[in-house]
Design a protein around this motif. Structure first.
Motif: not given
Length: 234
Positions: A108-116, A163-168, A205-212
């Protein structure tokens, strides 16, 4: 190579080559012991390892059979090993569970979200030892994947997300440490609760250094000396 590994490797080779197919019955413990020149006890230990990895099943009063689950090696590129003799060890992935969780942790610290969503898997390395893996995604990202059957869950999850999210996955940070294994890992690896083990953490990490995604991989003790192979084979 130990006698135990020799027996396991031989059975795995027969399954991979197709000479042993789904539903085929293996020779008796005594026949295997004579064929490989080992004790029945060694054969029993090898079969127990292969049962736990999902490659074979044992039925009381009937014998030992090639499992009905998939037995083709999985493409797990970040965890590839060879033994001291240079032989690549295939990995066999077995999905255990998929759960939606709001509990906090390093994911949660890395993905910065509320549900996983947590995908639990066991990865058997060459019939020799098991790794326990937890793969965490944001709930909204998992929902975008669509329905995932068991076959999909036992493939390379990195590539599936790409492949499914287009998030390499463009970058992966990896840490290793030796510490107390989580209770779920200890249970799957058949280790006494509270015992220490090897723990690897991967942060993708994916595009724009976004945690994936966040992943942890755990192992109990093993004695063999293995070589870790990089994705490019170096």
């Amino acid at each position: 190579m130990t006698k135990l590994s020799m027996v396991s490797d031989a059975i795995i080779r027969h399954i991979e080559s197709g000479s042993l197919r789904e539903g085929d019955r293996l020779p008796s413990e005594g026949e295997l012991a004579v064929h490989h020149g080992v004790s029945v006890g060694t054969v029993q230990k090898a079969l127990t390892q292969l049962v736990h990895s999902g490659l074979i099943t044992r039925e009381q009063g009937r014998g030992t059979f090639v499992s009905g689950t998939r037995v083709a090696p999985a493409d797990v590129r970040y965890l590839r090993f060879s033994d001291a003799e240079g032989k690549d060890l295939p990995c066999y992935v077995h999905a255990r569970s998929v759960k939606r969780i709001k509990r906090k942790g390093p994911w949660s610290d890395f993905l910065d979200s509320e549900a996983f969503v947590r995908i639990e898997r066991v990865i058997n390395v060459g019939g020799r030892f098991d790794l326990y893996s937890e793969f965490w995604l944001r709930e909204e990202d998992f929902a975008e994947l669509g329905g995932l059957d068991r076959t999909a869950l036992e493939k390379n999850l990195r590539e599936l997300v790409g492949q499914r999210l287009s998030l390499p996955t463009l970058r992966v940070d990896q840490w290793v440490r030796f510490g107390k294994l989580p209770s779920a890992a200890a249970q799957e690896l058949k280790i006494e609760s509270g015992q220490p083990g090897f723990i690897m953490e991967l942060r993708g990490y994916t595009l724009r250094n976004r945690p994936l995604y966040y992943q942890s991989v755990c192992s109990g003790p093993f004695q063999e000396r293995l070589v870790i192979l990089r994705e490019n084979g170096q």
